[in-house]
Write a protein that holds these residues in place. Structure first.
Motif, short mmCIF file in Angstrom:
data_model
loop_
_atom_site.label_atom_id
_atom_site.label_comp_id
_atom_site.label_asym_id
_atom_site.label_seq_id
_atom_site.Cartn_x
_atom_site.Cartn_y
_atom_site.Cartn_z
N PRO A 240 -91.53 40.90 -31.06
CA PRO A 240 -91.48 39.53 -31.60
C PRO A 240 -92.02 39.48 -33.02
CG PRO A 240 -93.36 39.77 -30.13
CD PRO A 240 -92.60 41.07 -30.05
N ASN A 241 -91.48 38.57 -33.80
CA ASN A 241 -91.93 38.36 -35.16
C ASN A 241 -92.73 37.07 -35.29
OD1 ASN A 241 -90.92 40.64 -36.59
ND2 ASN A 241 -88.85 39.79 -36.45
N PRO A 242 -93.57 36.97 -36.29
CA PRO A 242 -94.29 35.70 -36.50
C PRO A 242 -93.32 34.54 -36.66
CG PRO A 242 -95.19 37.44 -37.91
CD PRO A 242 -93.95 37.99 -37.29
N GLN A 243 -93.66 33.41 -36.09
CA GLN A 243 -92.79 32.25 -36.20
C GLN A 243 -92.73 31.73 -37.63
OE1 GLN A 243 -93.89 29.26 -33.34
NE2 GLN A 243 -93.21 30.49 -31.59
N GLN A 244 -93.81 31.90 -38.37
CA GLN A 244 -93.84 31.41 -39.75
C GLN A 244 -94.79 32.28 -40.56
OE1 GLN A 244 -95.23 27.40 -40.19
NE2 GLN A 244 -94.73 27.27 -42.37
N ILE A 245 -94.38 32.58 -41.79
CA ILE A 245 -95.25 33.25 -42.74
C ILE A 245 -95.47 32.27 -43.88
CG2 ILE A 245 -95.55 35.25 -44.26
CD1 ILE A 245 -93.58 36.78 -42.47
N ASP A 246 -96.66 31.67 -43.91
CA ASP A 246 -96.95 30.58 -44.84
C ASP A 246 -97.33 31.14 -46.20
OD1 ASP A 246 -97.45 28.16 -45.95
OD2 ASP A 246 -99.33 27.78 -44.88
N HIS A 247 -96.30 31.35 -47.01
CA HIS A 247 -96.50 31.92 -48.34
C HIS A 247 -95.38 31.42 -49.24
CE1 HIS A 247 -96.80 34.89 -51.60
NE2 HIS A 247 -98.03 35.12 -51.17
N PRO A 248 -95.66 31.15 -50.51
CA PRO A 248 -94.61 30.64 -51.41
C PRO A 248 -93.39 31.55 -51.52
CG PRO A 248 -96.77 30.36 -52.42
CD PRO A 248 -96.98 31.16 -51.17
N LEU A 249 -93.59 32.84 -51.30
CA LEU A 249 -92.45 33.77 -51.36
C LEU A 249 -91.52 33.59 -50.17
CD1 LEU A 249 -91.50 36.13 -53.23
CD2 LEU A 249 -92.65 37.68 -51.63
N MET A 250 -92.06 33.07 -49.06
CA MET A 250 -91.30 33.01 -47.80
C MET A 250 -90.75 31.61 -47.54
SD MET A 250 -91.55 36.15 -46.90
CE MET A 250 -90.78 36.05 -45.28
N VAL A 251 -90.19 30.99 -48.57
CA VAL A 251 -89.56 29.69 -48.41
C VAL A 251 -88.06 29.90 -48.22
CG1 VAL A 251 -91.32 28.49 -49.73
CG2 VAL A 251 -89.31 29.39 -50.90
N ALA A 252 -87.38 28.86 -47.72
CA ALA A 252 -85.95 28.95 -47.48
C ALA A 252 -85.22 29.40 -48.75
CB ALA A 252 -85.42 27.61 -47.00
N PRO A 253 -84.25 30.31 -48.61
CA PRO A 253 -83.66 30.80 -47.37
C PRO A 253 -84.34 32.03 -46.79
CG PRO A 253 -82.42 31.66 -49.21
CD PRO A 253 -83.52 30.81 -49.79
N PHE A 254 -85.53 32.38 -47.29
CA PHE A 254 -86.19 33.60 -46.85
C PHE A 254 -87.29 33.36 -45.84
CE2 PHE A 254 -84.95 34.40 -51.41
CZ PHE A 254 -83.79 35.11 -51.10
N ASP A 255 -87.30 32.18 -45.25
CA ASP A 255 -88.35 31.86 -44.29
C ASP A 255 -88.07 32.45 -42.92
OD1 ASP A 255 -86.15 30.15 -44.21
OD2 ASP A 255 -87.28 28.53 -43.26
N GLN A 256 -86.89 32.98 -42.72
CA GLN A 256 -86.55 33.63 -41.46
C GLN A 256 -85.43 34.62 -41.68
OE1 GLN A 256 -85.06 30.70 -38.70
NE2 GLN A 256 -83.86 29.66 -40.26
N LEU A 257 -85.30 35.54 -40.75
CA LEU A 257 -84.20 36.50 -40.83
C LEU A 257 -82.86 35.79 -40.66
CD1 LEU A 257 -85.43 39.55 -38.73
CD2 LEU A 257 -84.88 39.58 -41.16
N PRO A 258 -81.87 36.13 -41.45
CA PRO A 258 -80.54 35.56 -41.22
C PRO A 258 -79.90 36.20 -39.99
CG PRO A 258 -80.41 37.21 -42.94
CD PRO A 258 -81.88 37.07 -42.60
N PRO A 259 -78.92 35.55 -39.40
CA PRO A 259 -78.18 36.21 -38.31
C PRO A 259 -77.54 37.50 -38.83
CG PRO A 259 -77.61 33.87 -38.47
CD PRO A 259 -78.43 34.19 -39.68
#
Length: 222
Positions: free
Chosen positions: A167-186
C-alpha cells in the motif's frame, strides 16, 4: 541506439576509442517516467540497459565523475534492489545522501505511514536540486531534463511498491505533490510504433542483423 553503437565499437579488436556517450541522467529519468506510466516491461528493459551501459563503461564521463547525479544513482540502486540480480559499484557520492539511504532501506516497508518521513525529505531534496547547470554547479533535476516540477523519483517508488503489492500513503502533503502528481495515474497502454518509427526499426534490423540480440534482456544481463 547509443548503447547498440557502443557495443559495436567494442567488437573491434584494437579499437581504443571508447564510446562514452550514454547519459545516466536521461536513461534513468526515462526509466522512472515509464514506471509512472505503468510500462513494467519497458522499465525492466531500461533498467538493465542502463546498468549494462554503466558496467561496460559507456556512460558520459563528466556526468558520471563530476556532476554527481545522486537522484539518478538512487533510482538505479532501487531498481537493482527490486530485481535483485544486477548491481553497479558506484563512486562514493552515490552513497553519501542520508535521505536516499533511508529511503532505499525502507522503500518496501509494509506500513506506508512509516515511509512518509523519507518521502517528504526526498520531496524537499528535489526542490533543492532544480536549476540551471553551470560549470560550477550541477542539479539532478536541471532545466534541460524538464523535471523541475515533476516528482519523478517519488512516483517511481510508489509504482514499484504498487507492483510489489504494497500500500502507498493516501496523501503526501508537500507542494511538489499537487495535482496532477498527487497520485499515481492509471497504468497506460504502451503505444504502438507509428509508420516512421517502425520503418526505422525495420531498417536497423536489416542493416544490423544482430540488433535485437544486442539489446535483448539476456544480452544486457550478461
Amino acid at each position: 541506439q547509443l548503447f547498440f553503437w557502443a557495443h559495436q565499437y567494442d567488437q573491434f579488436h584494437g579499437n581504443h576509442i571508447r564510446q562514452e556517450n550514454y547519459s545516466i541522467q536521461t536513461g534513468t529519468n526515462m526509466m522512472a517516467a515509464m514506471a509512472i506510466l505503468g510500462w513494467k516491461d519497458a522499465v525492466i528493459h531500461q533498467g538493465y540497459l542502463t546498468h549494462a551501459a554503466l558496467n561496460r563503461g559507456h556512460q558520459l564521463v563528466i556526468e558520471y565523475e563530476e556532476q554527481h547525479r545522486r537522484a539518478q544513482a538512487f533510482m538505479l540502486r532501487v531498481f537493482a534492489d527490486w530485481v535483485g540480480d544486477v548491481s553497479h559499484l558506484w563512486p562514493a557520492y552515490a552513497y553519501d545522501e542520508p535521505i536516499y539511504e533511508a529511503l532505499l532501506a525502507n522503500w518496501r516497508t509494509a506500513n506506508p505511514d512509516d515511509l512518509l518521513p523519507c518521502l517528504l525529505a526526498a520531496c524537499d531534496r528535489h526542490t533543492w536540486q532544480t536549476g540551471k547547470d553551470s560549470q560550477k554547479t550541477s542539479y539532478d533535476f536541471n532545466q534541460d531534463c524538464r523535471m523541475e516540477r515533476v516528482p519523478v523519483e517519488i512516483l517511481y517508488i510508489l509504482r514499484l511498491r504498487q507492483w510489489e503489492g504494497l500500500p502507498n500513503p493516501q496523501q503526501i502533503d508537500h507542494p511538489l505533490m499537487v495535482a496532477p502528481f498527487d497520485q499515481l495515474p492509471p497504468e497506460q497502454p504502451v503505444p504502438e510504433l507509428d509508420e516512421l518509427m517502425q520503418g526505422v526499426l525495420n531498417r536497423a534490423r536489416e542493416d544490423w542483423p544482430n540488433y535485437d540480440d544486442v539489446l535483448s534482456l539476456p544480452a544486457l544481463k550478461g
